[in-house]
Design an enzyme around this catalytic site. Structure first.
Site, PDB file in Angstrom:
ATOM      1  CG  HIS A  38      33.521  27.259 -30.878  1.00 19.72           C
ATOM      2  ND1 HIS A  38      32.769  26.723 -29.924  1.00 19.72           N
ATOM      3  CD2 HIS A  38      34.036  28.502 -30.318  1.00 19.72           C
ATOM      4  CE1 HIS A  38      32.783  27.684 -28.921  1.00 19.72           C
ATOM      5  NE2 HIS A  38      33.631  28.683 -29.240  1.00 19.72           N
ATOM      6  CB  CYS A  80      30.639  21.073 -31.043  1.00 15.08           C
ATOM      7  SG  CYS A  80      30.707  22.009 -29.417  1.00 15.08           S
TER       8      CYS A  80
END
Length: 109
Positions: free
Chosen positions: A21, A33
């Site tokens: 992430h 992201c």
């Protein structure tokens, strides 16, 4: 950090894997992201729709993982189109890496 690993054989992309992430912002506002997801999922969707290629796709249940393998048995004309789309994806991901290298790393195998 998002890690993108692109595998090649005989100068062709054979697979790519995204793990991790970015954590570049709060959940729902993480621009890195969102950008990586849009580029990668958009490319996979384009290949599926435009090339009718049967990709092998593995996704993590909670995000943070995508592994896509291109079957080597595609006919040469379809493979050329698939390669062009995935090379475009790679250019876009490298562009994101240039601006946000703290949050994404692109590795070529």
């Amino acid at each position: 950090m998002i890690r993108v690993t692109v595998s090649r054989s005989k100068n062709q992309i054979t697979a790519f894997k995204l793990t991790g992430h970015a954590d570049s912002g709060p959940y729902g506002y993480d621009l890195v992201c969102a950008g990586v997801s849009a580029v990668s999922i958009g490319t996979v969707n384009a290949v599926l729709e435009l090339c009718k290629a049967d990709l092998q796709i593995e996704q993590g249940a909670e995000g943070g993982y995508l592994h896509v393998t291109i079957p080597p048995s595609l006919n040469p004309e379809i493979m050329a189109k698939v390669q062009l789309l995935f090379e475009g994806m790679l250019v876009s991901l490298k562009s994101i890496e240039l601006e946000y290298s703290k949050f994404i790393k692109v590795e070529l195998n």
